[in-house]
Design a protein around this motif. Structure first.
Motif, mmCIF file in Angstrom:
data_model
loop_
_atom_site.group_PDB
_atom_site.id
_atom_site.type_symbol
_atom_site.label_atom_id
_atom_site.label_comp_id
_atom_site.label_asym_id
_atom_site.label_seq_id
_atom_site.Cartn_x
_atom_site.Cartn_y
_atom_site.Cartn_z
ATOM 1 N N ILE B 89 0.846 -1.204 0.000
ATOM 2 C CA ILE B 89 0.000 0.000 0.000
ATOM 3 C C ILE B 89 0.876 1.247 0.000
ATOM 4 O O ILE B 89 0.646 2.187 -0.770
ATOM 5 C CB ILE B 89 -0.969 -0.009 1.206
ATOM 6 N N GLN B 92 2.172 1.785 -3.319
ATOM 7 C CA GLN B 92 1.132 1.835 -4.363
ATOM 8 C C GLN B 92 1.472 0.862 -5.493
ATOM 9 O O GLN B 92 1.517 1.234 -6.675
ATOM 10 C CB GLN B 92 0.980 3.268 -4.875
ATOM 11 N N VAL B 93 1.716 -0.391 -5.103
ATOM 12 C CA VAL B 93 2.212 -1.381 -6.061
ATOM 13 C C VAL B 93 1.173 -1.817 -7.102
ATOM 14 O O VAL B 93 1.448 -1.769 -8.291
ATOM 15 C CB VAL B 93 2.777 -2.616 -5.312
ATOM 16 N N PRO B 94 -0.022 -2.257 -6.709
ATOM 17 C CA PRO B 94 -0.892 -2.895 -7.712
ATOM 18 C C PRO B 94 -1.366 -1.934 -8.805
ATOM 19 O O PRO B 94 -1.564 -0.745 -8.562
ATOM 20 C CB PRO B 94 -2.101 -3.371 -6.893
ATOM 21 N N GLN B 95 -1.505 -2.467 -10.004
ATOM 22 C CA GLN B 95 -2.205 -1.732 -11.067
ATOM 23 C C GLN B 95 -3.538 -2.455 -11.277
ATOM 24 O O GLN B 95 -4.491 -2.190 -10.571
ATOM 25 C CB GLN B 95 -1.347 -1.630 -12.323
ATOM 26 N N CYS B 96 -3.586 -3.404 -12.228
ATOM 27 C CA CYS B 96 -4.853 -4.141 -12.343
ATOM 28 C C CYS B 96 -5.082 -5.001 -11.108
ATOM 29 O O CYS B 96 -6.203 -5.247 -10.723
ATOM 30 C CB CYS B 96 -4.905 -4.963 -13.635
ATOM 31 N N GLY B 97 -3.994 -5.470 -10.489
ATOM 32 C CA GLY B 97 -4.095 -6.184 -9.222
ATOM 33 C C GLY B 97 -4.229 -7.684 -9.323
ATOM 34 O O GLY B 97 -4.159 -8.393 -8.308
#
Lengths: 756, 143
Positions: B89, B92-97
């Motif tokens: 978090i 802010q790692v995920p994009q589509c996740g």
């Protein structure tokens, strides 16, 4: 924390949106447990996609809701596929509404045919900036008007909106929470002056705020399409005819263990039936794995097409190579003067360019292959149709889709239900990349649900995803150029590719598919006498929109050629480009100079065996320059050490999202450039999974630095523009490394990858 | 009936013993955080912990999980408080996740084994198409 919600603030809002038109100023304001202000975010990102927009602009597709208890919700009909659109839109609204980032929640609106739009063309945030600012400001001014009514003071300058409160400036002890004014605000008249915030005073736009969707993506709670479960649901797997163009001879017998076998009629991508074409069978079972297993083993009789020459890589390449030289071409640029017709202009222009060209300094043909999308979440769709006897009465669909509007329209076509009986839920998308704008998987799931009359989730196995994609078109591009005194005197550019638009029946015969020449026209360079042409390729391979569409193909040819010419002229690649930018495009010049500066120190002290390459490209209004550093440990490998990236995307909404999209575009392009290609043998796709479609793993990722140019211009796209410059930058570096010019992608065909 | 222990809870499931654990987690137990990506243990999206070890669940027969402790992304913490989740978090790692559950579980397993930095990264060599690799490196760097 700003939150993501899937629960609409009131049940009546969607019904109102479906039946009430926007007023002349583009708003629909009504009372629905507080203030509801609906508006229409532009439906689409690019004019060529006009047919994708099946809904009317005079109906709303998004709304802001302020409830009496102070809850503020932004509902929008677009797709969140990792690009951060949900957060970007919320950031813009919160800015003008004068609320804090932690005071709002965001939801993807339930979509019937009106409450949605298509997400494509890098437009999700950039092309909706002004509309959303205006809507946020309008909601704020309605709340101010309600406060004016309470005080009886009609001087707007006596009121200030701040932190979800309206403050009465003559006596700051008098203030209202937005919630207290929400119900009254719904009855107010919208003033003419919406008092848009001066960008110099932005509090939220331009800040790297944390994204709304990320918390749910670290604990498994984010619901993608594939995660939807309904009571009594059954599970379907699809099995297509392996040969493209083949059809079902007869519906196979239901195998032991299956609940049903359903023949599926193919659609074209916008939902029209391809006459008589049943090209797939769905196997329905009690869980996905069982459906997969039974589908794999299912014996099916297919009727194969008479010829597969137009869907065979080897034959098709030879055909395209011949056609590139011999076929008549259509002129894309420059446009004919009014004294000419396009037909009469072409030979005059060609003669003019040929006269200056003489013997070209370089005559090179660049080849880009067909490419699969391979989104991490395979295609899937969940459908629940309710029946009264044999008559369908409602249809509810959950899908990872870039175009919920088209999904709803297709559902109406198949079920014959009115739009009001159809609901589409856009889930999170496990990647979109342009693939999930298509409708094939939706179309199949609806047919299965109608056949089994139970809630059904249809999932494509990864092998079906690779073998039945709508691929980035193959393109062959011949570029001839003449140098004299280090300057380009003539430039003849001819690209050949299948038209995505034509395959959808939307290209006027004899006209250029603008997407096929994206990245080849409107170049910033001074090219002397020049000509850009396109030759349509007739082939049977299904083609579609792959992240950045034509730009990734043409930028490879343009920027490779610029580098070849720089080498031929004996001029540094940056300098050669500067010399040709002239006064043409100050943004391109600034981006190139910034990339030069950013990378200059490491380029001056490269280790032995390392080389650098640069390329610059514009896509969707955004300029990106990338400088790569590579080395080659062995003949079959390449190490990409770093990529420096400079981007000018106009006004930045969220710099964190811009950086992420550049990192993502670079990786996507690395995969395509080094290893990506879809190949076909006698009509059958030969690469069926990641084991023979190599992609980069975490450990191989180069160090990426992203520098964002400050700008007050209108925002432009960020989802796709990171892709185009990478392939030419890599080819240019490779040529400097060992003198070998790669003109045919990928660098390493037939690459495989092992297990974890 | 097959007895399973997942995230500390005991379950009895009536499935073909050859069913991959992935599909039992998803379609039978409703634990959808674990994802199907390739089905041939190449991409890592289906990674879970089995007795503390990272394991691609798409090719792991459910019968082989009998008597073992399975942990999925849903069982990592009750409130996103696991250090890996906090780092994801923060950065802010995920994009589509979609691949992130597998990435996070592999990272958590490597940490559990006492590894650091590049050792961790080498054990989470999964596929992400969005390009979150850059931020994953940043996040792992501070674990």
């Amino acid at each position: 924390m700003t939150t993501y919600t899937s629960v609409p603030p009131t049940a009546e809002i969607n019904a109102t949106l479906a039946t009430h038109k926007l007023n002349r100023r583009g708003f629909l304001k009504f009372s629905a447990n507080g203030l509801a202000l609906a508006f229409a975010l532009p439906l689409i990102g690019r004019t060529d996609e006009a047919n994708a927009a099946l809904s009317s602009q005079d109906l709303a597709n998004s709304y802001i809701h302020v409830s009496p208890n102070g809850t503020i919700t932004l509902a929008f009909g677009g797709a969140e596929m990792g690009q951060g659109s949900m957060s970007g839109l919320a950031q813009i609204m919160a800015e003008e509404l004068m609320v804090d980032w932690t005071q709002i929640s965001v939801m993807q609106a339930l979509a019937n045919t009106v409450v949605s739009y298509t997400t494509g063309g890098s437009s999700a945030v950039s092309r909706r900036y002004t509309t959303l600012r205006t809507a946020g400001a309008a909601a704020r001014e309605l709340l101010v008007a309600a406060a004016m009514q309470e005080t009886g003071d009609s001087n707007r300058d006596n009121f200030k909106a701040d932190n979800a409160k309206i403050i009465y400036l003559p006596d700051t002890q008098i203030w209202w929470e937005y919630g207290e004014l929400a119900s009254a605000a719904a009855g107010m008249t919208l003033p003419n002056d919406l008092r848009l915030t001066n960008p110099a005073n932005f509090r939220l736009i331009g800040k790297p705020l944390p994204r709304v969707d990320i918390p749910a993506k670290v604990d498994g709670s984010a619901k993608f399409g594939i995660d939807i479960f309904l009571p009594g649901m059954v599970f379907a797997a699809i099995k297509h005819c392996p040969t493209i163009g083949g059809t079902l001879t007869s519906t196979p017998v239901k195998p032991a263990g299956a609940l049903a076998v359903v023949a599926c009629t193919a659609s074209n991508t916008r939902g029209n039936v391809i006459a008589g074409s049943k090209n797939a069978v769905a196997v329905v079972a009690s869980n996905s794995w069982l459906a997969f297993k039974l589908a794999k083993r299912l014996s099916v009789n297919w009727t194969l097409p008479a010829t597969t020459a137009d869907v065979d890589s080897t034959q098709l390449l030879a055909y395209a190579q011949a056609k590139l030289v011999s076929s008549a071409a259509l002129v894309a640029e420059p446009l004919p003067p009014t004294t000419f017709t396009p037909q009469s202009f072409a030979p005059v222009l060609e003669a003019d360019v040929a006269n200056t060209m003489g013997v070209p300094t370089i005559d090179a043909t660049y080849t880009a292959p067909y490419l699969a999308h391979a989104t991490m979440e395979v295609l899937n769709c969940t459908v629940n149709i309710m029946y009264a006897g044999d008559t369908p009465v409602s249809c509810e669909i959950w899908a990872p889709t870039q175009s919920a509007t088209t999904v709803a329209t297709n559902a109406a076509l198949l079920t014959l239900l009115p739009a009001t009986a159809i609901t589409v839920h856009t889930t999170f998308l496990g990647g979109g990349l342009g693939r999930k704008i298509e409708q094939d998987y939706i179309w199949q799931a609806i047919q299965v649900a109608m056949a089994v009359r139970k809630p059904v989730k249809l999932t494509w196995m990864r092998e079906e995803d690779f073998s039945h994609d709508q691929y980035r078109p193959m393109a062959l591009t011949r570029v001839r150029a003449k140098l004299a005194g280090g300057k380009i005197q003539a430039w003849s550019y001819r690209t050949l590719s299948q038209s995505i638009t034509a395959q959808r029946g939307r290209l006027t015969a004899g006209s250029v598919d603008s997407q096929a020449v994206e990245g080849a026209v409107h170049l910033p360079y001074t090219l002397g006498k020049y000509l850009v042409e396109w030759v349509p390729l007739d082939a049977g391979i299904p083609v579609g929109y792959w992240r950045s569409v034509g730009a990734s193909i043409n930028s490879f040819a343009v920027e490779s050629m610029m580098d070849e010419l720089a080498t031929a002229a004996g001029i540094d690649p940056f300098t050669f480009r500067y010399n040709h930018l002239g006064n043409g495009d100050p943004r391109a010049m600034a981006v190139l100079q910034a990339a030069d500066l950013l990378s200059s120190s490491w380029r001056k002290q490269l280790p032995a065996g390392h080389a650098w390459g640069v390329a610059i490209a514009q896509a969707f209004g955004t300029w990106v320059c990338e400088v790569v550093e590579i080395s080659q440990p062995s003949a079959s490998s390449l190490r990409v050490h770093r990529v420096d990236c400079v981007v000018d995307c106009g006004t930045v909404i969220n710099p964190g999202s811009v950086e992420a999209q550049m990192q993502g575009g670079i990786l996507h392009a690395l995969n395509a450039t080094l290893w990506g290609e879809a190949t076909f043998k006698a009509g059958v796709a030969t690469k069926l999974n990641f084991n023979n479609s190599r992609v980069m793993r975490l450990g191989e990722m180069p160090a990426v630095r992203v520098q964002i140019m400050p700008s007050t211009n209108a925002p432009s796209g960020i989802g796709e523009p990171g892709v185009p410059p990478l392939a030419p930058a890599l080819a240019n570096a490779y040529a400097r490394l060992g003198g070998i010019r790669i003109r045919k992608l990928p660098f390493f065909p037939n690459a495989t990858m092992g297990g974890l | 009936m097959i007895s399973l222990n997942v995230n500390g809870n005991n379950y009895n499931v009536d499935v073909d013993p050859a069913t991959p654990l992935l599909w039992v987690l998803r379609d039978v137990l409703g634990l959808t955080g674990t994802k199907y990506g390739c089905g041939i243990e190449v991409c890592g999206a289906c990674t879970v912990m089995i007795d503390g070890q990272r394991e691609p669940s798409c090719v792991f027969d459910v019968s082989s999980a009998i008597g073992k402790k399975v942990v999925t992304i849903e069982g990592l913490s009750a409130d996103r408080s696991h250090p890996v989740q906090k780092a994801w978090i923060k950065h802010q790692v995920p994009q589509c996740g979609y691949c992130q559950s597998g990435m996070i579980m592999a990272c958590a397993a490597a940490m559990k084994a006492g590894h650091f930095g590049n050792e961790i990264l080498s054990e989470m060599n999964h596929i992400c198409i969005c390009g979150t690799y850059s931020r994953i490196k940043d996040a792992v760097g501070e674990l």
